[in-house]
Design a protein around this motif. Structure first.
Motif, short mmCIF file in Angstrom:
data_model
loop_
_atom_site.label_atom_id
_atom_site.label_comp_id
_atom_site.label_asym_id
_atom_site.label_seq_id
_atom_site.Cartn_x
_atom_site.Cartn_y
_atom_site.Cartn_z
N LEU A 24 46.23 35.52 39.88
CA LEU A 24 45.22 36.50 39.50
C LEU A 24 45.38 37.81 40.26
N ARG A 25 45.72 37.72 41.54
CA ARG A 25 45.96 38.95 42.30
C ARG A 25 47.14 39.73 41.71
N ALA A 26 48.16 39.01 41.24
CA ALA A 26 49.31 39.68 40.61
C ALA A 26 48.89 40.36 39.31
N TRP A 27 48.03 39.71 38.53
CA TRP A 27 47.55 40.31 37.28
C TRP A 27 46.71 41.56 37.55
N VAL A 28 45.83 41.48 38.56
CA VAL A 28 45.02 42.66 38.89
C VAL A 28 45.93 43.81 39.33
N ALA A 29 46.95 43.50 40.11
CA ALA A 29 47.90 44.53 40.55
C ALA A 29 48.59 45.17 39.35
N ASN A 30 48.97 44.35 38.36
CA ASN A 30 49.58 44.89 37.14
C ASN A 30 48.61 45.81 36.41
N LEU A 31 47.37 45.38 36.31
CA LEU A 31 46.37 46.18 35.60
C LEU A 31 46.13 47.51 36.31
N GLU A 32 45.99 47.47 37.63
CA GLU A 32 45.72 48.71 38.37
C GLU A 32 46.93 49.65 38.34
N ALA A 33 48.14 49.07 38.35
CA ALA A 33 49.35 49.91 38.31
C ALA A 33 49.51 50.60 36.95
N ASN A 34 48.89 50.03 35.92
CA ASN A 34 49.00 50.58 34.56
C ASN A 34 47.62 50.95 34.01
N TRP A 35 46.73 51.39 34.91
CA TRP A 35 45.33 51.57 34.53
C TRP A 35 45.14 52.56 33.37
N MET A 92 39.09 39.11 36.71
CA MET A 92 40.24 38.55 37.41
C MET A 92 40.08 38.62 38.92
N ALA A 93 39.51 39.70 39.43
CA ALA A 93 39.30 39.82 40.87
C ALA A 93 38.30 38.79 41.36
N ALA A 94 37.19 38.64 40.64
CA ALA A 94 36.17 37.67 41.04
C ALA A 94 36.72 36.25 40.96
N CYS A 95 37.51 35.95 39.94
CA CYS A 95 38.09 34.61 39.82
C CYS A 95 39.09 34.33 40.93
N ALA A 96 39.86 35.33 41.33
CA ALA A 96 40.80 35.15 42.43
C ALA A 96 40.05 34.70 43.68
N LEU A 97 38.93 35.35 43.98
CA LEU A 97 38.14 34.99 45.15
C LEU A 97 37.51 33.61 44.99
N SER A 98 37.12 33.25 43.77
CA SER A 98 36.52 31.92 43.54
C SER A 98 37.54 30.81 43.75
N PHE A 99 38.78 31.03 43.29
CA PHE A 99 39.83 30.03 43.54
C PHE A 99 40.12 29.92 45.03
N GLU A 100 40.21 31.05 45.69
CA GLU A 100 40.56 31.03 47.11
C GLU A 100 39.47 30.42 47.97
N SER A 101 38.22 30.52 47.53
CA SER A 101 37.11 29.94 48.28
C SER A 101 36.89 28.46 47.98
N GLY A 102 37.51 27.96 46.91
CA GLY A 102 37.35 26.56 46.54
C GLY A 102 36.19 26.30 45.60
N ALA A 103 35.52 27.35 45.13
CA ALA A 103 34.42 27.16 44.18
C ALA A 103 34.94 26.62 42.85
N ILE A 104 36.13 27.06 42.46
CA ILE A 104 36.78 26.52 41.27
C ILE A 104 38.21 26.15 41.63
N GLY A 105 38.79 25.28 40.83
CA GLY A 105 40.16 24.85 41.05
C GLY A 105 40.89 24.78 39.73
N VAL A 106 42.14 24.38 39.77
CA VAL A 106 42.92 24.16 38.56
C VAL A 106 43.79 22.94 38.79
#
Length: 430
Positions: free
Chosen positions: A361-372, A391-405
């Motif tokens: 997700l961090r990579a996707w946000v970086a892509n979006l911001e680079a091509n804003w 995408m930014a909020a989901c990245a933080l949710s995965f990293e905090s363990g609130a959601i998983g995959v």
């Protein structure tokens, strides 16, 4: 204790409003539409660009109100978005937003709201917001939900997802791995878990833009059928298949998984699709896939899950439900595994990839911001802001363990219990 910073201007009034409502200082810096600022100088900056943002929060004092203001361009955080959102989240984590307002506090809040000019009728939600009609998880409503999410434009998705056009968690083997390499590693991991070989017939449920079915045919010689409810995805995937010269091995359909009737298949993949199914439909989903598999056939179910301690989203106030995944539901991995077992599957392996999704997700946000600027041109500023926030909020949710995959590998046993699986895990991963 008073709010730290300027006592004048709109920002000072907003700071006092927050302090009155919460009874404590919120450690952020506020910049308002009149140019005034207040709060610690080294804190993250919350930029309130229009008084309408506060009116939205007055009518919806929850994540939906914040999201509406952000999508409309009335509220923003400054700096690299994920980092700013992360710091903001960390700073306000200990702030108690669940306060019991006394009559006198409510009176003071009303006075402050009148002073700021934010009292009035609720603003109309941004046009990117959707509220679906019809019976929940009916085929027509599911198709509308998928169209809202995926028919944003293939060019927009290409900017965000990169050349692989893979919209699910990548697998990052090394620090220097690129996004495209990590996505190739993910689809190959799925193929190996399914035991794909030349001539096998594989079904990909929710095939997206065709990445997995193309990989299965090109690298393993499998005959692959991909189904999606998005016409835009199907058109793109068919074009990719033709360009790869794989039209004799790959078929792309616009079709609901409940309508597939040409089994049996030797293997089935479901990568990032089960989140759309809904808890009430999990038994139907699991039984449908079970019936489409031959005995000893394998299913790889790759899906986002929520931690059992995290309650289901409130669809009335959820940003995700109104703007991103209408009708989407996340269940604990135990619920998913249980539904598969109830349908007759034997669960053979579960692999958690939570940290991998945060990095993806961090990579996707970086892509979006680079091509804003191009993203805004293709989809509109509101839609671009929806995706960046999501995408930014989901990245933080995965990293905090609130959601998983999790990837759940299951097999359809024979009548006598045969699985056809190798005796050790390393054998079917090699």
């Amino acid at each position: 204790m008073r709010f730290v910073g300027s006592a004048g201007g709109v920002a000072g009034a907003v700071g006092e409003l927050l302090h009155t409502a919460l009874g404590q200082v919120v450690p952020i810096r506020i910049r308002c539409w009149d140019g005034s600022e207040t709060g610690p100088p080294d804190a993250p900056v919350l930029h309130i660009r229009h008084r309408r943002a506060l009116r939205r929060l007055l009518w919806a004092p929850n994540e939906l109100g914040v999201a509406r203001a952000h999508v409309a361009g009335e509220l923003d955080v400054e700096g690299p978005f994920v980092a700013a959102l992360e710091r903001l989240h960390d700073l306000v984590y200990d702030v108690d937003f669940d306060v019991d307002l006394t009559w006198s506090v409510r009176r003071d809040l009303a006075k402050a709201a009148l002073k700021l000019g934010i009292v009035g009728f609720p603003p109309k939600p941004p046009p990117e917001e959707i509220k679906l009609a019809g019976r929940m998880h009916s085929r027509r409503r599911d198709a509308a939900a998928i169209s809202h999410h995926y028919d944003v434009g293939n060019d927009f998705y290409a900017l965000v997802l990169g050349p692989s056009m893979t919209y699910s968690c990548a697998v990052w083997a090394k620090p220097e791995t690129t996004l495209e390499e990590a996505q190739t590693a993910k689809v190959d991991l799925v193929a190996r878990k399914l035991g794909l070989r030349e001539g096998m017939r594989v079904l990909d449920v929710g095939c997206g833009w065709g990445t997995f079915v193309i990989h299965a045919a090109k690298e393993y010689g499998a005959h692959a059928v991909g189904v999606t409810l998005s016409q835009a995805q199907a058109d793109f995937a068919r074009k990719r298949v033709a360009e790869e010269g794989l039209s004799d091995l790959v078929e792309i359909r616009v079709q609901d998984y409940r309508e597939v009737s040409d089994g049996p298949f030797d293997a089935i993949s479901s990568i990032g699709m089960a989140e759309h199914v809904g808890a009430s439909m999990l038994p139907v989903y699991a039984r449908s896939l079970f019936e489409l598999l031959r005995p000893e056939g394998r299913l790889l179910n790759h899906a986002i899950s929520r931690h059992p301690s995290v309650p289901p989203r409130d669809q009335k106030t959820s940003f995700i439900d109104r703007y991103v995944f209408p009708d989407g539901e996340l269940e604990p991995v135990s619920v998913m595994a249980g539904a598969l077992e109830e349908a007759g599957f034997e669960v053979r392996d579960v692999e958690a990839l939570r940290e991998h999704y945060g990095r993806t997700l961090r990579a996707w946000v970086a892509n979006l911001e680079a091509n804003w600027d191009e993203a805004v041109r293709l989809s509109g500023a509101g839609r671009a802001r929806v995706w960046r926030l999501y995408m930014a909020a989901c990245a933080l949710s995965f990293e905090s363990g609130a959601i998983g995959v999790n990837q759940v590998l299951a097999v359809k046993p024979t009548a006598r219990g045969g699985s056809g699986m190798p005796p050790v895990r390393t054998a079917w991963l090699s």
